[in-house]
Design a protein around this motif. Structure first.
Motif, mmCIF file in Angstrom:
data_model
loop_
_atom_site.group_PDB
_atom_site.id
_atom_site.type_symbol
_atom_site.label_atom_id
_atom_site.label_comp_id
_atom_site.label_asym_id
_atom_site.label_seq_id
_atom_site.Cartn_x
_atom_site.Cartn_y
_atom_site.Cartn_z
ATOM 1 N N PRO A 195 0.825 -1.204 0.000
ATOM 2 C CA PRO A 195 0.000 0.000 0.000
ATOM 3 C C PRO A 195 0.861 1.258 0.000
ATOM 4 O O PRO A 195 1.929 1.274 0.599
ATOM 5 N N HIS A 196 0.345 2.286 -0.650
ATOM 6 C CA HIS A 196 1.172 3.428 -1.019
ATOM 7 C C HIS A 196 1.168 4.531 0.033
ATOM 8 O O HIS A 196 0.109 4.972 0.495
ATOM 9 N N ASN A 197 2.367 4.923 0.420
ATOM 10 C CA ASN A 197 2.582 6.099 1.259
ATOM 11 C C ASN A 197 2.938 7.263 0.335
ATOM 12 O O ASN A 197 3.920 7.170 -0.392
ATOM 13 N N PRO A 198 2.132 8.340 0.283
ATOM 14 C CA PRO A 198 1.183 8.787 1.303
ATOM 15 C C PRO A 198 -0.296 8.565 1.012
ATOM 16 O O PRO A 198 -1.124 8.894 1.842
ATOM 17 N N THR A 199 -0.665 8.035 -0.166
ATOM 18 C CA THR A 199 -2.067 8.100 -0.577
ATOM 19 C C THR A 199 -2.937 6.993 0.003
ATOM 20 O O THR A 199 -4.163 7.110 0.006
ATOM 21 N N GLY A 200 -2.315 5.890 0.440
ATOM 22 C CA GLY A 200 -3.107 4.768 0.925
ATOM 23 C C GLY A 200 -3.637 3.861 -0.161
ATOM 24 O O GLY A 200 -4.389 2.919 0.138
ATOM 25 N N ARG A 201 -3.274 4.081 -1.422
ATOM 26 C CA ARG A 201 -3.742 3.219 -2.504
ATOM 27 C C ARG A 201 -3.076 1.843 -2.422
ATOM 28 O O ARG A 201 -1.902 1.717 -2.105
ATOM 29 N N ILE A 202 -3.851 0.807 -2.755
ATOM 30 C CA ILE A 202 -3.339 -0.541 -2.953
ATOM 31 C C ILE A 202 -3.506 -0.847 -4.434
ATOM 32 O O ILE A 202 -4.629 -0.851 -4.943
ATOM 33 N N TYR A 203 -2.411 -1.105 -5.126
ATOM 34 C CA TYR A 203 -2.501 -1.275 -6.574
ATOM 35 C C TYR A 203 -3.104 -2.632 -6.916
ATOM 36 O O TYR A 203 -2.779 -3.658 -6.314
ATOM 37 N N SER A 204 -3.980 -2.623 -7.897
ATOM 38 C CA SER A 204 -4.738 -3.818 -8.258
ATOM 39 C C SER A 204 -3.845 -4.848 -8.939
ATOM 40 O O SER A 204 -2.793 -4.533 -9.495
ATOM 41 N N ARG A 205 -4.295 -6.075 -8.898
ATOM 42 C CA ARG A 205 -3.571 -7.149 -9.577
ATOM 43 C C ARG A 205 -3.463 -6.862 -11.070
ATOM 44 O O ARG A 205 -2.407 -7.074 -11.677
ATOM 45 N N ALA A 206 -4.536 -6.357 -11.671
ATOM 46 C CA ALA A 206 -4.508 -6.061 -13.109
ATOM 47 C C ALA A 206 -3.457 -5.010 -13.433
ATOM 48 O O ALA A 206 -2.724 -5.123 -14.429
ATOM 49 N N SER A 207 -3.364 -3.977 -12.597
ATOM 50 C CA SER A 207 -2.373 -2.928 -12.822
ATOM 51 C C SER A 207 -0.961 -3.475 -12.686
ATOM 52 O O SER A 207 -0.062 -3.143 -13.485
#
Length: 358
Positions: free
Chosen positions: A144-156
């Motif tokens: 998960p991404h610091n600072p945005t909190g995004r978790i990148y999808s398997r497709a991405s």
């Protein structure tokens, strides 16, 4: 000072987990004369982490794939030394953790920054591909991404793996991927997680126990090599792990932290409390006019300031004894980051200041 509301860094604002205290106390008692002797990556925690990580990511890690490190800082620096030569280029996406650039410069590498796709902050694979050149050696992905909190999808991540495979063939040498995953176990709302190590064989994983334990001062982490990596490549990296860790300043965890790994691995900070603080903050900030991104993971909240003068708003919060991390330190001056590791009392005390400033 009790009146200060400090949301800048992921520091604890309440007493440590009792399990952390108990584990350190118990494993500090010597069992033999070598208890506090020099420690590299000890076989027992290597084997334990290989098994647990294998179950978590559904990958067949071997103990030799795991290098115990003094937190993720050390794991990342070791990764740079393993695969990056002086003058090589390393690509990462912004906004980003503010230590990637100085660490790359210290490794005599060339940072190449691309932007995440606003307003969702997804990976911009077109930008990544455009940034790849003859000197590209490594791409960093933080999920998960610091600072945005995004978790990148398997497709991405699958698309990124395909991109790196094509680009490696085009430029004539292998591009490695560093998956920086210190927040991997801190996820909201039942979100799943896919590691790039399951999709791109030439992946290294950096991890820190300091986040999930909220004990960043007790340095414990690891660097893991994807078991999907071709045997020859994996063994060549394994062969130089010890010398890299030694040459960089003995980047191994201390003896007590290594002995305690099986006990510490069972523990986590209160993720229900993190969710409660996230929801409380989001509701108040949205009502006040802030544009807040819903975090899927980490313990941060990423928000846009309400007007075009971020410095004025940051100063206004500071005047009210409320401190957030300005997005300018991550080349995103229109945004700010809140750490949810604060206490509930601190959150409630700070909310009126955010409303007044907006």
């Amino acid at each position: 000072m009790p009146a200060i509301c400090d949301f800048t860094l992921g520091n604890p604002h309440e007493m440590p987990l009792q399990g952390v205290v108990t584990a350190i106390r118990e494993w500090a008692i010597p069992h033999d004369k070598n208890w506090f002797a020099y420690k590299a990556s000890e076989p027992e925690p290597q084997a334990f982490i290989a098994e647990r990580l294998g179950l978590e990511l559904d990958l067949a890690f071997e103990p030799g794939d795991i290098a115990l490190t003094a937190g993720a800082f050390a794991a990342i620096m070791i990764a740079f030394r393993l695969v990056v030569d002086a003058g090589d280029e390393v690509i990462y996406s912004e906004p980003a953790w503010f230590c990637y650039e100085p660490m790359l410069l210290a490794a005599n590498a060339v940072p190449r920054k691309v932007n995440l796709r606003s307003p969702t902050f997804d990976l911009d694979l077109v930008a990544v591909e455009a940034a790849i050149g003859p000197r590209t050696r490594l791409v960093i992905v933080n999920t998960p991404h610091n600072p945005t909190g995004r978790i990148y999808s398997r497709a991405s991540l699958e698309a990124l793996a395909d991109l790196l495979e094509r680009a490696s063939a085009r430029i004539g040498h292998r591009i490695f991927l560093l998956s920086d995953e210190p927040y991997r176990q801190l996820r909201f709302d039942g979100h799943g997680f896919t590691s790039p190590a399951a999709l791109y064989p030439w992946t290294l994983i950096s991890y820190s126990y300091g986040k999930v334990l909220l004990a960043p001062g007790q340095r414990l982490g690891y660097l893991a090599l994807s078991p999907l990596m071709p045997t020859a490549d994996r063994h060549s990296l394994r062969a130089v792990l010890f010398s890299a860790q030694m040459a960089l300043g003995w980047c191994f965890p201390n003896a007590v932290m290594q002995y305690a790994v099986p006990d510490l691995d069972k523990l986590s900070i209160d993720q229900v409390a993190l969710t409660r603080r996230r929801d409380r903050f989001m509701a108040a900030l949205l009502r006040a006019g802030y544009s807040v991104l819903v975090p899927e993971g980490t313990f941060y909240l990423w928000s846009k300031w309400t007007d075009s003068d971020p410095q004025r708003q940051w100063n206004a919060l500071a005047d009210r004894d409320v401190f957030v991390l300005p997005g300018s330190v991550m080349n995103s001056p229109g945004y700010f980051r809140i750490s949810l590791t604060a206490s509930d009392e601190m959150v409630e005390r700070a909310l009126p200041a955010f409303v007044e400033v907006a």
